[in-house]
Write a protein that holds these residues in place. Structure first.
Motif, PDB file in Angstrom:
ATOM      1  N   GLY A 133      33.953  -3.211  20.473  1.00  0.00           N
ATOM      2  CA  GLY A 133      35.405  -3.316  20.518  1.00  0.00           C
ATOM      3  C   GLY A 133      35.936  -4.362  19.550  1.00  0.00           C
ATOM      4  O   GLY A 133      36.966  -4.162  18.894  1.00  0.00           O
ATOM      5  N   ALA A 134      35.229  -5.482  19.456  1.00  0.00           N
ATOM      6  CA  ALA A 134      35.658  -6.550  18.542  1.00  0.00           C
ATOM      7  C   ALA A 134      35.566  -6.100  17.086  1.00  0.00           C
ATOM      8  O   ALA A 134      36.474  -6.344  16.281  1.00  0.00           O
ATOM      9  N   TRP A 135      34.458  -5.440  16.743  1.00  0.00           N
ATOM     10  CA  TRP A 135      34.262  -4.966  15.365  1.00  0.00           C
ATOM     11  C   TRP A 135      35.307  -3.914  14.997  1.00  0.00           C
ATOM     12  O   TRP A 135      35.877  -3.940  13.892  1.00  0.00           O
ATOM     13  N   ALA A 136      35.589  -3.004  15.928  1.00  0.00           N
ATOM     14  CA  ALA A 136      36.513  -1.901  15.635  1.00  0.00           C
ATOM     15  C   ALA A 136      37.965  -2.344  15.611  1.00  0.00           C
ATOM     16  O   ALA A 136      38.826  -1.596  15.134  1.00  0.00           O
ATOM     17  N   SER A 137      38.277  -3.552  16.087  1.00  0.00           N
ATOM     18  CA  SER A 137      39.668  -4.008  16.130  1.00  0.00           C
ATOM     19  C   SER A 137      40.230  -4.330  14.757  1.00  0.00           C
ATOM     20  O   SER A 137      41.449  -4.433  14.585  1.00  0.00           O
ATOM     21  N   ASN A 138      39.356  -4.527  13.776  1.00  0.00           N
ATOM     22  CA  ASN A 138      39.790  -4.871  12.420  1.00  0.00           C
ATOM     23  C   ASN A 138      40.640  -6.149  12.430  1.00  0.00           C
ATOM     24  O   ASN A 138      41.678  -6.246  11.776  1.00  0.00           O
ATOM     25  N   ASN A 139      40.191  -7.116  13.214  1.00  0.00           N
ATOM     26  CA  ASN A 139      40.919  -8.378  13.401  1.00  0.00           C
ATOM     27  C   ASN A 139      39.907  -9.504  13.348  1.00  0.00           C
ATOM     28  O   ASN A 139      38.894  -9.460  14.050  1.00  0.00           O
ATOM     29  N   LYS A 140      40.161 -10.506  12.526  1.00  0.00           N
ATOM     30  CA  LYS A 140      39.175 -11.574  12.339  1.00  0.00           C
ATOM     31  C   LYS A 140      38.970 -12.392  13.615  1.00  0.00           C
ATOM     32  O   LYS A 140      37.859 -12.847  13.903  1.00  0.00           O
ATOM     33  N   PHE A 141      40.032 -12.573  14.415  1.00  0.00           N
ATOM     34  CA  PHE A 141      39.873 -13.313  15.661  1.00  0.00           C
ATOM     35  C   PHE A 141      39.003 -12.535  16.649  1.00  0.00           C
ATOM     36  O   PHE A 141      38.154 -13.094  17.338  1.00  0.00           O
ATOM     37  N   SER A 142      39.229 -11.217  16.729  1.00  0.00           N
ATOM     38  CA  SER A 142      38.409 -10.371  17.598  1.00  0.00           C
ATOM     39  C   SER A 142      36.953 -10.381  17.154  1.00  0.00           C
ATOM     40  O   SER A 142      36.039 -10.468  17.987  1.00  0.00           O
ATOM     41  N   LEU A 143      36.736 -10.292  15.837  1.00  0.00           N
ATOM     42  CA  LEU A 143      35.377 -10.299  15.315  1.00  0.00           C
ATOM     43  C   LEU A 143      34.657 -11.604  15.647  1.00  0.00           C
ATOM     44  O   LEU A 143      33.493 -11.602  16.060  1.00  0.00           O
ATOM     45  N   LEU A 144      35.350 -12.725  15.491  1.00  0.00           N
ATOM     46  CA  LEU A 144      34.759 -14.023  15.840  1.00  0.00           C
ATOM     47  C   LEU A 144      34.420 -14.078  17.330  1.00  0.00           C
ATOM     48  O   LEU A 144      33.373 -14.601  17.723  1.00  0.00           O
ATOM     49  N   GLY A 145      35.310 -13.528  18.162  1.00  0.00           N
ATOM     50  CA  GLY A 145      35.026 -13.489  19.598  1.00  0.00           C
ATOM     51  C   GLY A 145      33.813 -12.640  19.908  1.00  0.00           C
ATOM     52  O   GLY A 145      32.986 -12.999  20.749  1.00  0.00           O
ATOM     53  N   GLY A 146      33.668 -11.491  19.233  1.00  0.00           N
ATOM     54  CA  GLY A 146      32.504 -10.638  19.457  1.00  0.00           C
ATOM     55  C   GLY A 146      31.212 -11.298  19.013  1.00  0.00           C
ATOM     56  O   GLY A 146      30.184 -11.196  19.687  1.00  0.00           O
ATOM     57  N   ILE A 147      31.252 -11.993  17.866  1.00  0.00           N
ATOM     58  CA  ILE A 147      30.066 -12.702  17.380  1.00  0.00           C
ATOM     59  C   ILE A 147      29.678 -13.815  18.351  1.00  0.00           C
ATOM     60  O   ILE A 147      28.501 -14.008  18.683  1.00  0.00           O
ATOM     61  N   ARG A 148      30.683 -14.532  18.831  1.00  0.00           N
ATOM     62  CA  ARG A 148      30.410 -15.585  19.816  1.00  0.00           C
ATOM     63  C   ARG A 148      29.780 -15.004  21.073  1.00  0.00           C
ATOM     64  O   ARG A 148      28.812 -15.548  21.615  1.00  0.00           O
ATOM     65  N   ALA A 149      30.341 -13.883  21.547  1.00  0.00           N
ATOM     66  CA  ALA A 149      29.814 -13.268  22.770  1.00  0.00           C
ATOM     67  C   ALA A 149      28.372 -12.822  22.580  1.00  0.00           C
ATOM     68  O   ALA A 149      27.528 -13.007  23.469  1.00  0.00           O
ATOM     69  N   GLY A 150      28.070 -12.238  21.404  1.00  0.00           N
ATOM     70  CA  GLY A 150      26.705 -11.796  21.147  1.00  0.00           C
ATOM     71  C   GLY A 150      25.725 -12.952  21.141  1.00  0.00           C
ATOM     72  O   GLY A 150      24.668 -12.897  21.776  1.00  0.00           O
ATOM     73  N   ALA A 151      26.063 -14.016  20.410  1.00  0.00           N
ATOM     74  CA  ALA A 151      25.170 -15.181  20.354  1.00  0.00           C
ATOM     75  C   ALA A 151      25.015 -15.827  21.727  1.00  0.00           C
ATOM     76  O   ALA A 151      23.924 -16.246  22.112  1.00  0.00           O
ATOM     77  N   GLN A 152      26.110 -15.886  22.477  1.00  0.00           N
ATOM     78  CA  GLN A 152      26.079 -16.502  23.802  1.00  0.00           C
ATOM     79  C   GLN A 152      25.182 -15.726  24.756  1.00  0.00           C
ATOM     80  O   GLN A 152      24.344 -16.301  25.453  1.00  0.00           O
ATOM     81  N   MET A 153      25.331 -14.404  24.783  1.00  0.00           N
ATOM     82  CA  MET A 153      24.555 -13.604  25.726  1.00  0.00           C
ATOM     83  C   MET A 153      23.070 -13.604  25.374  1.00  0.00           C
ATOM     84  O   MET A 153      22.212 -13.690  26.259  1.00  0.00           O
TER      85      MET A 153
END
Length: 343
Positions: free
Chosen positions: A137-157
């Motif tokens: 969802g973060a990648w498909a949003s085409n939004n840098k804030f969403s992408l950063l949130g998705g990357i953070r979530a991946g590293a965190q999990m």
């Protein structure tokens, strides 16, 4: 496979789904009420008595809001991302044992959708795939804030799943099984695993906060830095799916903690109740027992959210890799020594 068996499982799936969604729905109200109590203010109190209809109003609002899809080349991924998050969060409840058995007209009914001897492995697999809904969802949003949130979530999990998996290894070493029903049965009476493995419980509990994206580990949706994180661009029920998937995951994690460390459906005097009042009455109390324990941990998640401030991202990574990971390894060594000496 008998038709009656299929019907029994379908009915059980619907009951567990309804129970899960009821808890997720009213967890939203409970969270706002608890937040109000902690902050010395009223929570929702207009819709129905004590605001009891507020979750219904919130659901109707989400359904009626405009569906917005940003200008993105990944519209299909944008649509299926929330669906993956919601679906995966619902899968874990299938292996939770809710009681021993009910006897109706001479037929035994076990309140567990799937009794598999590798249920704990199944749980780890399901929890590890929950990241895909957020990242997609973060990648498909085409939004840098969403992408950063998705990357953070991946590293965190990934970081916290390592310590969580190692803590479960320590638990399996002591119990000798991956079946959640067998783990529950071993804790009959007051022989709960929390008394034998408190360190394992603490590691698992902290990691579960990170897995559920709950404060102080909600770096994927940190509004002070990322607007709203991975679901910034989502509206209507897509946003609702992300929100409800968090509450469903919290319900499942609370039920899993109850099963692994607090006896699950067991309660003191369960055998006496079964002998004197019947198996069905004993198992109604058993169902209420595990739901009470689950509700307590849901309250605990909410209490922590409105008490402890959010970690910085470097603090989050340091805790996962420099403290919990070595601590989980030491815990395995200690449990192994305990098994060799006392079993």
């Amino acid at each position: 496979m008998e038709i009656s068996f299929i019907i029994e499982k379908l009915v059980l799936v619907l009951i567990i789904f309804a129970l899960t969604m009821f808890f997720a729905l009213y967890s939203t109200l409970a969270e706002r009420k608890i937040a109000g109590f902690i902050q010395d203010r009223y929570g929702p109190n207009r819709a129905g008595i004590f605001g009891i209809l507020q979750p219904i109003c919130d659901g109707a609002k989400l359904f009626s809001k405009e569906e917005f899809i940003p200008n993105t080349p990944n519209k299909l991924l944008f649509i299926i991302g929330p669906g993956i998050a919601m679906t995966v969060s619902l899968l874990g409840s299938a292996v939770i044992p809710w009681a021993e058995k009910f006897v109706i007209a001479g037929v035994e009914y076990v309140p567990q959708v799937g009794e598999i001897n590798i249920a704990l492995l199944y749980v780890v697999a399901v929890m590890s795939t929950s990241i895909y809904g957020i990242v997609i969802g973060a990648w498909a949003s085409n939004n840098k804030f969403s992408l950063l949130g998705g990357i953070r979530a991946g590293a965190q999990m990934v970081s916290y799943e390592v310590a969580m998996g190692l803590s479960l290894i320590a638990l399996v070493m002591m119990t000798g099984t991956l079946s959640l029903r067998e783990i529950t049965e071993q804790q009959a009476g007051f022989g709960w695993n929390i008394f034998f493995q408190p360190l394992t419980f603490m590691i698992f509990l902290v990691c579960s906060f990170a897995e559920c994206n709950r404060t102080p580990f909600d770096l994927a949706e940190c509004e002070s830095e990322l607007v709203n994180g991975h679901h910034t661009e989502f509206s209507s029920m897509k946003m609702g799916f992300y929100m409800f998937s968090e509450y469903v995951s919290m319900f499942f994690s609370s039920a899993l903690i109850s099963v692994l460390f607090f006896g699950g459906y067991n309660y003191p005097g369960m055998e006496w109740v079964a002998d004197n009042w019947g198996v069905n009455i004993a198992n109604i109390f058993a169902l209420l027992s595990i739901l009470a324990k689950t509700s307590f941990f849901i309250f605990f998640y909410m209490w922590v959210r409105w008490t402890i401030p959010r970690f910085r991202y470097d603090q989050l990574m340091n805790l996962g890799w420099k403290i919990l990971f070595p601590l989980a390894l030491v815990n395995i060594l200690l449990v192994g020594l305990g098994v060799l000496l006392f079993k």
